[in-house]
Design an enzyme around this catalytic site. Structure first.
Site, PDB file in Angstrom:
ATOM      1  N   ILE A 142     -10.494   5.362  -8.008  1.00  0.00           N
ATOM      2  CA  ILE A 142     -11.179   4.073  -7.986  1.00  0.00           C
ATOM      3  C   ILE A 142     -11.730   3.734  -6.608  1.00  0.00           C
ATOM      4  O   ILE A 142     -12.751   3.066  -6.481  1.00  0.00           O
ATOM      5  CB  ILE A 142     -10.237   2.944  -8.489  1.00  0.00           C
ATOM      6  CG1 ILE A 142     -11.040   1.659  -8.732  1.00  0.00           C
ATOM      7  CG2 ILE A 142      -9.077   2.730  -7.524  1.00  0.00           C
ATOM      8  CD1 ILE A 142     -10.253   0.598  -9.466  1.00  0.00           C
ATOM      9  N   LYS A 143     -11.073   4.207  -5.551  1.00  0.00           N
ATOM     10  CA  LYS A 143     -11.557   3.874  -4.198  1.00  0.00           C
ATOM     11  C   LYS A 143     -12.897   4.520  -3.897  1.00  0.00           C
ATOM     12  O   LYS A 143     -13.658   4.033  -3.059  1.00  0.00           O
ATOM     13  CB  LYS A 143     -10.528   4.263  -3.155  1.00  0.00           C
ATOM     14  CG  LYS A 143     -10.239   5.749  -3.061  1.00  0.00           C
ATOM     15  CD  LYS A 143      -9.165   6.042  -2.030  1.00  0.00           C
ATOM     16  CE  LYS A 143      -8.859   7.527  -1.958  1.00  0.00           C
ATOM     17  NZ  LYS A 143      -7.780   7.819  -0.988  1.00  0.00           N
TER      18      LYS A 143
END
Length: 266
Positions: A142-143
């Site tokens: 997700i980062k």
């Protein structure tokens, strides 16, 4: 009006790029390049002479030895600066152009939801002995990467990240269990063309395990793959250095969430 072939930049016109070019070092067209390499000899005067001899055989003449450092008792690392005699014809350079539009996360989610009516399933891994997960994590986690969220951020994409050193049979089995629409593999280790061998083995395993026409989309990423080599390796797409999650998501939509009439032409 600017001259034919010139491009405007800022407040003025820019000169047209010539078709035939040489490397630039100290002055335009001097051909100066810098190369580094290691020779399997101890660091001494003979080793330095061997480095200059190699540079001359590579077409760097005159060549200047700018750095030499022992790498243990039996190897020496060199940096050589010299003038290359070769010319580059830009007309012969082949570039793989992106054939799909870049979409926002909102557009990606909307396309998947409206056209597939379910989540798009992606299974990712580093295969073989490759333990470098930075690339696959940059796309899937997700980062994300380069200011873009990874595929885990997209609510209409289900991501299964298997991590590093995954055996090909295990990858195939998990992809079948998850009913994967796409399989993404990262390959950073390239010694002795490991990335090539691993990719072709992976492609062959999937085509053996799935009925014809039902193989998941096979996507490979890594810094050393050649553009345009996907058909030779048996995969659908190769992404190189600097690829962003948004580019990958847009590609998945282009290939998997298109109108059925468009998909049938593939």
């Amino acid at each position: 009006m600017p001259a034919k072939g010139a491009k405007e930049s800022g407040g003025g016109a820019r000169k047209a790029t010539p078709d035939i070019i040489r490397p630039y070092g100290d002055t335009t067209g001097d051909g100066m390049v810098q190369v580094s390499f290691t020779l399997p000899v101890p660091h001494d005067k003979r080793a330095e002479g061997a480095a200059l001899q190699l540079a001359a055989k590579m077409g760097l003449e005159p060549a200047l030895l700018v750095h030499a450092k022992a790498m243990g008792p039996d190897f020496t690392f060199f940096v050589v600066y010299g003038s290359a005699k070769h010319l580059v014809d830009l007309r012969e350079v082949k570039v793989v152009e992106r054939e799909f539009p870049l979409l926002t996360p909102k557009d990606v989610n909307a396309a998947i939801k409206s056209r597939m009516r379910r989540k798009l399933v992606v299974v990712g891994a580093c295969i073989g002995t490759d333990a470098h997960t930075v690339g696959i994590d940059a796309i899937l986690n997700i980062k994300g990467f380069a200011g873009e969220k990874g595929l885990e951020y997209y609510r209409e994409i289900k991501v299964v990240n298997l991590g590093a050193q995954v055996l090909v049979p295990d990858l195939v089995e998990r992809a079948r269990a998850e009913k994967a629409d796409a399989v993404m593999v990262s390959q950073v280790v390239t010694q002795r063309d490991a990335h090539i061998h691993n990719t072709t083995a992976m492609s062959a395993a999937f085509r053996e395990a799935y009925p014809a026409g039902q193989v998941p989309l096979l996507v490979v990423g890594g810094p050393r793959f050649e553009e345009g080599s996907a058909p030779k390796l048996g995969v659908d797409r190769i992404f190189g250095r600097g690829t962003t999650p948004g580019e990958v998501a847009s590609y998945l939509v282009h290939e998997l969430a298109q109108p059925k009439a468009t998909q049938e032409k593939r």
